[in-house]
Scaffold this motif. Sequence first.
Motif, short mmCIF file in Angstrom:
data_model
loop_
_atom_site.label_atom_id
_atom_site.label_comp_id
_atom_site.label_asym_id
_atom_site.label_seq_id
_atom_site.Cartn_x
_atom_site.Cartn_y
_atom_site.Cartn_z
N UNK A 279 1.27 10.09 -0.77
CA UNK A 279 2.22 11.15 -0.16
C UNK A 279 3.29 10.51 0.62
N UNK A 280 3.11 9.56 1.27
CA UNK A 280 3.93 9.03 2.41
C UNK A 280 4.76 7.63 1.89
N UNK A 281 3.99 6.61 1.56
CA UNK A 281 4.74 5.51 0.84
C UNK A 281 5.47 5.56 -0.45
N UNK A 282 4.64 6.05 -1.22
CA UNK A 282 5.24 6.05 -2.59
C UNK A 282 6.04 7.43 -2.81
N UNK A 283 5.28 8.46 -2.02
CA UNK A 283 6.06 9.67 -2.07
C UNK A 283 7.56 9.69 -1.60
N UNK A 284 7.90 8.93 -0.65
CA UNK A 284 9.02 8.58 -0.03
C UNK A 284 9.85 7.60 -0.64
N UNK A 285 9.11 6.92 -1.61
CA UNK A 285 9.81 5.48 -2.19
C UNK A 285 9.74 4.22 -1.47
N UNK A 286 8.90 4.24 -0.30
CA UNK A 286 8.97 3.16 0.55
C UNK A 286 8.15 2.07 -0.06
N UNK B 214 9.23 0.97 -2.93
CA UNK B 214 10.15 0.13 -3.71
C UNK B 214 11.25 -0.11 -2.78
N UNK B 215 11.56 0.67 -1.88
CA UNK B 215 12.45 0.76 -0.73
C UNK B 215 12.15 0.57 0.46
N UNK B 216 11.47 -0.46 0.95
CA UNK B 216 10.83 -0.58 2.46
C UNK B 216 12.12 -0.47 3.41
N UNK C 87 15.17 4.82 8.18
CA UNK C 87 16.07 6.12 8.13
C UNK C 87 15.19 7.28 8.08
N UNK C 88 13.87 7.01 7.51
CA UNK C 88 12.88 8.10 7.72
C UNK C 88 12.38 8.40 8.96
N UNK C 89 11.87 7.30 9.55
CA UNK C 89 11.09 7.65 10.86
C UNK C 89 11.69 6.77 11.93
N UNK D 161 4.39 2.13 9.86
CA UNK D 161 5.64 3.12 10.29
C UNK D 161 6.45 2.49 11.36
N UNK D 162 5.74 1.61 12.17
CA UNK D 162 6.40 0.92 13.18
C UNK D 162 6.16 1.77 14.36
#
Length: 232
Positions: free
Chosen positions: A162-169, A171-173, A178-180, A208-209
Amino acid sequence: MGQASPPHDPDPRVRGDDRHGERASADIFTAASYSRRRDGARRILVIACGALAREVLALRLDHIDLACLPAQLHNHPRRIPDEMRAKIRANRSSYDEILCLYGDCGTGGELDRVLEEEGVRRIDGAHCYAFYAGDKAFSRLSEEEPGTFYLTDFLVRHFDALIIRGLGLDRFPQLRDDYFGNYRRVVHLAQFDDPELTAKAKAAADRLGLAFERRFTGLEGIRAFLDGATES
């Protein structure tokens, strides 16, 4: 508040595991029904978000049946009211009472309008964070740190999907900040006392740091609504 232990999975559809990049389980993407009501009992159906299936079943309330809309509808909140109306009407003739276990969930009041028209009661709260933690406790958390990203047990289990793949992170870490970037901490609102899940939540915050906190909520908010509604 007593702590709840991790439940034995009552149905393979609510295992909710998403390990090693496997496809997230069916409680994200599909509707499901679980019949638990005793023969001869008053016929009560709870229509819930699929993200709450494991938690409701863990209460072992054998006086209700449970039907879940796909948790993925949270990505399409405008669809929730019509999906809810359809589910209510498909089941109305089979039950003495229907209850709704959803927050407003971004529908802008449209879900409540549908429920009022259909004569169905809903648990209080704008979202599951509020009825897990309690309105007052959640308000304190929000005031204490507005930059809080909340995780429930469901979101921890499905964090990659839901978060990593859902937001495309995946592919685009580089988009993480930008998100968080405006968040300061992750708060895990824990429904079960599960060290493995706590470790996963901490790992999610690290990815997510963000700083990490855990607040145990249990299931009392859901239990109080279901017990109170079904006894009235």
